[in-house]
Design a protein around this motif. Structure first.
Motif, PDB file in Angstrom:
ATOM      1  N   VAL A  77      44.618  47.245  27.870  1.00 26.53           N
ATOM      2  CA  VAL A  77      43.326  47.184  28.387  1.00 26.53           C
ATOM      3  C   VAL A  77      43.345  46.042  29.594  1.00 26.53           C
ATOM      4  N   VAL A  78      43.981  45.059  29.364  1.00 26.55           N
ATOM      5  CA  VAL A  78      44.071  43.953  30.258  1.00 26.55           C
ATOM      6  C   VAL A  78      44.549  44.464  31.561  1.00 26.55           C
ATOM      7  N   PRO A  79      45.541  45.269  31.586  1.00 26.29           N
ATOM      8  CA  PRO A  79      45.956  45.720  32.907  1.00 26.29           C
ATOM      9  C   PRO A  79      45.202  46.651  33.687  1.00 26.29           C
ATOM     10  N   TYR A  80      44.283  47.779  32.781  1.00 29.26           N
ATOM     11  CA  TYR A  80      43.411  48.372  33.346  1.00 29.26           C
ATOM     12  C   TYR A  80      42.126  47.592  34.060  1.00 29.26           C
ATOM     13  N   CYS A  81      41.733  46.374  33.361  1.00 20.40           N
ATOM     14  CA  CYS A  81      40.822  45.756  33.770  1.00 20.40           C
ATOM     15  C   CYS A  81      40.996  44.978  35.039  1.00 20.40           C
ATOM     16  N   LEU A  82      42.312  44.489  34.969  1.00 21.17           N
ATOM     17  CA  LEU A  82      42.848  43.923  36.107  1.00 21.17           C
ATOM     18  C   LEU A  82      42.780  44.713  37.438  1.00 21.17           C
ATOM     19  N   ARG A  83      43.247  45.947  37.101  1.00 18.24           N
ATOM     20  CA  ARG A  83      43.022  46.847  38.525  1.00 18.24           C
ATOM     21  C   ARG A  83      41.824  47.155  38.729  1.00 18.24           C
ATOM     22  N   GLN A  84      40.708  47.038  37.923  1.00 18.42           N
ATOM     23  CA  GLN A  84      39.156  47.174  38.256  1.00 18.42           C
ATOM     24  C   GLN A  84      38.860  46.117  39.374  1.00 18.42           C
ATOM     25  N   VAL A  85      39.061  44.851  38.729  1.00 15.58           N
ATOM     26  CA  VAL A  85      38.697  43.449  39.531  1.00 15.58           C
ATOM     27  C   VAL A  85      39.291  43.828  40.788  1.00 15.58           C
ATOM     28  N   LYS A  86      40.621  44.017  40.784  1.00 18.86           N
ATOM     29  CA  LYS A  86      41.485  43.711  42.409  1.00 18.86           C
ATOM     30  C   LYS A  86      40.666  45.115  43.246  1.00 18.86           C
ATOM     31  N   ARG A  87      40.257  46.119  42.800  1.00 18.87           N
ATOM     32  CA  ARG A  87      39.402  47.199  43.501  1.00 18.87           C
ATOM     33  C   ARG A  87      38.302  46.929  43.946  1.00 18.87           C
ATOM     34  N   ASP A  88      37.599  46.248  42.861  1.00 14.58           N
ATOM     35  CA  ASP A  88      36.141  45.738  43.149  1.00 14.58           C
ATOM     36  C   ASP A  88      35.750  44.274  42.730  1.00 14.58           C
ATOM     37  N   PRO A  89      36.297  43.308  43.330  1.00 16.90           N
ATOM     38  CA  PRO A  89      36.064  42.121  43.083  1.00 16.90           C
ATOM     39  C   PRO A  89      34.718  41.551  43.111  1.00 16.90           C
ATOM     40  N   ASP A  90      33.812  42.277  43.698  1.00 18.07           N
ATOM     41  CA  ASP A  90      32.550  41.809  43.856  1.00 18.07           C
ATOM     42  C   ASP A  90      31.522  42.451  42.759  1.00 18.07           C
ATOM     43  N   ILE A  91      32.037  43.145  41.739  1.00 22.20           N
ATOM     44  CA  ILE A  91      31.214  43.670  40.823  1.00 22.20           C
ATOM     45  C   ILE A  91      31.348  42.718  39.603  1.00 22.20           C
ATOM     46  N   PRO A  92      30.495  42.045  39.049  1.00 24.24           N
ATOM     47  CA  PRO A  92      30.598  41.113  38.073  1.00 24.24           C
ATOM     48  C   PRO A  92      30.702  41.964  36.669  1.00 24.24           C
ATOM     49  N   GLN A  93      30.497  42.956  36.247  1.00 24.77           N
ATOM     50  CA  GLN A  93      30.690  43.852  35.185  1.00 24.77           C
ATOM     51  C   GLN A  93      32.226  44.231  35.074  1.00 24.77           C
TER      52      GLN A  93
END
Length: 77
Positions: free
Chosen positions: A13-29
């Protein structure tokens, strides 16, 4: 068991969420999801840092409440 859940979160889960943050860092969710997964993986210091970053955005009241509840839960641990 609890350890298995922590391992699952840290390995998947953490690696998936990290990829999401790296792809869209301006989305607070994305930051909330990362912080929540880090907390469930037992990486509380990093979870607190993700909360701090996520709370810098203009949040909806609902998301702001979710961040606050997660922060409170981590601080009580």
């Amino acid at each position: 068991s609890i350890n298995d859940a922590g391992t699952y979160y840290s390995d998947n889960v953490v690696p998936y969420c990290l990829r999401q943050v790296k792809r869209d860092p301006d989305i607070p969710q994305n930051w909330y999801n990362l912080a929540n997964s880090l907390a469930k993986a037992g990486v509380l210091r990093d979870a607190q840092m993700a909360i701090e970053v996520g709370m810098r955005y203009n949040l909806s009241p609902e998301l702001s409440d979710k961040f606050a509840a997660l922060k409170d839960r981590i601080e009580k641990t």
